[in-house]
Scaffold this motif. Structure first.
Motif, PDB file in Angstrom:
ATOM      1  N   THR A  93       4.114  -8.204 -14.381  1.00 49.42           N
ATOM      2  CA  THR A  93       3.211  -7.323 -13.677  1.00 49.42           C
ATOM      3  C   THR A  93       3.661  -5.784 -13.876  1.00 49.42           C
ATOM      4  N   ILE A  94       5.068  -5.592 -14.026  1.00 48.96           N
ATOM      5  CA  ILE A  94       5.451  -4.261 -14.390  1.00 48.96           C
ATOM      6  C   ILE A  94       5.180  -3.939 -15.913  1.00 48.96           C
ATOM      7  N   ASP A  95       5.615  -5.165 -16.874  1.00 53.08           N
ATOM      8  CA  ASP A  95       5.700  -4.655 -18.009  1.00 53.08           C
ATOM      9  C   ASP A  95       4.160  -4.954 -18.673  1.00 53.08           C
ATOM     10  N   GLY A  96       3.552  -6.161 -18.146  1.00 57.73           N
ATOM     11  CA  GLY A  96       2.303  -6.648 -18.846  1.00 57.73           C
ATOM     12  C   GLY A  96       1.117  -5.813 -19.270  1.00 57.73           C
ATOM     13  N   SER A  97       0.223  -5.750 -17.939  1.00 54.74           N
ATOM     14  CA  SER A  97      -1.325  -5.591 -18.187  1.00 54.74           C
ATOM     15  C   SER A  97      -1.619  -4.304 -18.834  1.00 54.74           C
ATOM     16  N   SER A  98      -1.202  -3.170 -18.026  1.00 53.18           N
ATOM     17  CA  SER A  98      -1.369  -1.696 -18.499  1.00 53.18           C
ATOM     18  C   SER A  98      -0.516  -1.072 -17.677  1.00 53.18           C
ATOM     19  N   THR A  99      -0.320   0.275 -18.055  1.00 54.82           N
ATOM     20  CA  THR A  99       0.422   1.393 -17.535  1.00 54.82           C
ATOM     21  C   THR A  99      -0.516   1.799 -16.042  1.00 54.82           C
ATOM     22  N   ARG A 100      -1.724   1.828 -16.380  1.00 55.49           N
ATOM     23  CA  ARG A 100      -2.559   2.130 -15.335  1.00 55.49           C
ATOM     24  C   ARG A 100      -2.266   1.351 -13.934  1.00 55.49           C
ATOM     25  N   ASP A 101      -2.385   0.076 -14.328  1.00 57.19           N
ATOM     26  CA  ASP A 101      -2.381  -0.956 -13.303  1.00 57.19           C
ATOM     27  C   ASP A 101      -0.789  -0.844 -12.719  1.00 57.19           C
ATOM     28  N   THR A 102      -0.173  -0.553 -13.420  1.00 57.50           N
ATOM     29  CA  THR A 102       1.366  -0.382 -12.946  1.00 57.50           C
ATOM     30  C   THR A 102       1.690   0.837 -11.969  1.00 57.50           C
ATOM     31  N   LYS A 103       1.195   1.876 -12.495  1.00 52.82           N
ATOM     32  CA  LYS A 103       0.954   2.823 -11.783  1.00 52.82           C
ATOM     33  C   LYS A 103       0.387   2.968 -10.431  1.00 52.82           C
ATOM     34  N   LEU A 104      -0.861   2.359 -10.398  1.00 51.67           N
ATOM     35  CA  LEU A 104      -1.522   1.946  -9.050  1.00 51.67           C
ATOM     36  C   LEU A 104      -0.675   1.268  -8.013  1.00 51.67           C
ATOM     37  N   LYS A 105      -0.278   0.215  -8.686  1.00 57.69           N
ATOM     38  CA  LYS A 105       0.640  -0.772  -7.850  1.00 57.69           C
ATOM     39  C   LYS A 105       1.862   0.056  -7.372  1.00 57.69           C
ATOM     40  N   ILE A 106       2.649   0.935  -8.281  1.00 58.30           N
ATOM     41  CA  ILE A 106       3.716   1.695  -7.673  1.00 58.30           C
ATOM     42  C   ILE A 106       3.166   2.507  -6.586  1.00 58.30           C
ATOM     43  N   ASN A 107       2.137   3.207  -6.769  1.00 56.12           N
ATOM     44  CA  ASN A 107       1.447   4.280  -5.952  1.00 56.12           C
ATOM     45  C   ASN A 107       1.086   3.463  -4.414  1.00 56.12           C
ATOM     46  N   THR A 108       0.606   2.248  -4.628  1.00 47.88           N
ATOM     47  CA  THR A 108       0.356   1.675  -3.296  1.00 47.88           C
ATOM     48  C   THR A 108       1.673   1.100  -2.509  1.00 47.88           C
ATOM     49  N   LEU A 109       2.573   0.637  -3.286  1.00 52.42           N
ATOM     50  CA  LEU A 109       4.131   0.380  -2.431  1.00 52.42           C
ATOM     51  C   LEU A 109       4.522   1.733  -1.897  1.00 52.42           C
ATOM     52  N   ILE A 110       4.369   2.981  -2.658  1.00 53.37           N
ATOM     53  CA  ILE A 110       4.869   4.256  -2.024  1.00 53.37           C
ATOM     54  C   ILE A 110       4.370   4.736  -0.839  1.00 53.37           C
ATOM     55  N   ARG A 111       2.908   4.584  -0.893  1.00 46.47           N
ATOM     56  CA  ARG A 111       2.121   4.714   0.287  1.00 46.47           C
ATOM     57  C   ARG A 111       2.536   3.922   1.342  1.00 46.47           C
ATOM     58  N   GLU A 112       2.989   2.675   1.256  1.00 42.32           N
ATOM     59  CA  GLU A 112       3.178   1.854   2.302  1.00 42.32           C
ATOM     60  C   GLU A 112       4.519   2.143   2.609  1.00 42.32           C
ATOM     61  N   ILE A 113       5.700   2.403   1.943  1.00 41.46           N
ATOM     62  CA  ILE A 113       6.853   2.911   2.358  1.00 41.46           C
ATOM     63  C   ILE A 113       6.922   4.066   3.236  1.00 41.46           C
ATOM     64  N   ASP A 114       5.766   4.971   2.726  1.00 38.21           N
ATOM     65  CA  ASP A 114       5.804   6.397   3.445  1.00 38.21           C
ATOM     66  C   ASP A 114       5.145   5.948   4.923  1.00 38.21           C
ATOM     67  N   LYS A 115       4.090   5.078   4.974  1.00 39.45           N
ATOM     68  CA  LYS A 115       3.745   4.641   6.406  1.00 39.45           C
ATOM     69  C   LYS A 115       4.827   4.076   7.283  1.00 39.45           C
ATOM     70  N   CYS A 116       5.610   3.341   6.698  1.00 46.10           N
ATOM     71  CA  CYS A 116       6.863   2.688   7.434  1.00 46.10           C
ATOM     72  C   CYS A 116       7.839   3.707   7.872  1.00 46.10           C
ATOM     73  N   ILE A 117       8.062   4.642   6.905  1.00 51.12           N
ATOM     74  CA  ILE A 117       8.981   5.988   7.509  1.00 51.12           C
ATOM     75  C   ILE A 117       8.307   6.697   8.492  1.00 51.12           C
ATOM     76  N   ILE A 118       7.015   6.917   8.582  1.00 49.47           N
ATOM     77  CA  ILE A 118       6.294   7.842   9.576  1.00 49.47           C
ATOM     78  C   ILE A 118       6.362   6.920  10.808  1.00 49.47           C
ATOM     79  N   GLN A 119       6.100   5.662  10.762  1.00 52.77           N
ATOM     80  CA  GLN A 119       6.234   4.885  12.031  1.00 52.77           C
ATOM     81  C   GLN A 119       7.709   4.552  12.462  1.00 52.77           C
ATOM     82  N   LEU A 120       8.755   4.653  11.651  1.00 54.37           N
ATOM     83  CA  LEU A 120       9.983   4.842  12.152  1.00 54.37           C
ATOM     84  C   LEU A 120      10.535   6.121  12.857  1.00 54.37           C
ATOM     85  N   GLN A 121       9.942   7.333  12.465  1.00 56.28           N
ATOM     86  CA  GLN A 121      10.100   8.651  12.857  1.00 56.28           C
ATOM     87  C   GLN A 121       9.459   9.076  14.132  1.00 56.28           C
ATOM     88  N   GLU A 122       8.443   8.286  14.557  1.00 62.58           N
ATOM     89  CA  GLU A 122       7.687   8.433  15.677  1.00 62.58           C
ATOM     90  C   GLU A 122       8.289   7.699  16.870  1.00 62.58           C
TER      91      GLU A 122
END
Length: 94
Positions: free
Chosen positions: A65-94
């Motif tokens: 997944t990281i190496d294979g398909s394309s850099t665009r797909d990989t960036k989208l997946k990484i961005n999705t993971l970062i957004r999920e992590i940010d949501k978790c941090i916001i919930q922990l801060q509340e």
């Protein structure tokens, strides 16, 4: 008197037959228990092998997944993971 002797001999023969069958079945039971134990060990080994192969497959899948398909797909997946992590941090801060 001869009927009694015949009955005793018949009883002795039946007891000997029963003892022979008992010993035979006892040995057969031991053999079956050993086979069962052996098969259980083989099953455990196969289950461990399957678990190891599944871990290797999952690792390969992630690497592809990281190496294979394309850099665009990989960036989208990484961005999705970062957004999920940010949501978790916001919930922990509340």
């Amino acid at each position: 008197m001869s009927n009694t002797l015949e009955a005793i001999h018949l009883l002795e023969d039946k007891i000997q037959t029963l003892l022979f069958n008992y010993e035979f079945l006892k040995k057969e039971n031991e053999i079956l228990l050993q086979s069962s134990t052996s098969f259980q060990h083989k099953i455990l080994e196969q289950q461990q092998l399957i678990a190891n192969q599944k871990v290797a497959y999952d690792t390969l899948k992630i690497a592809k997944t990281i190496d294979g398909s394309s850099t665009r797909d990989t960036k989208l997946k990484i961005n999705t993971l970062i957004r999920e992590i940010d949501k978790c941090i916001i919930q922990l801060q509340e």
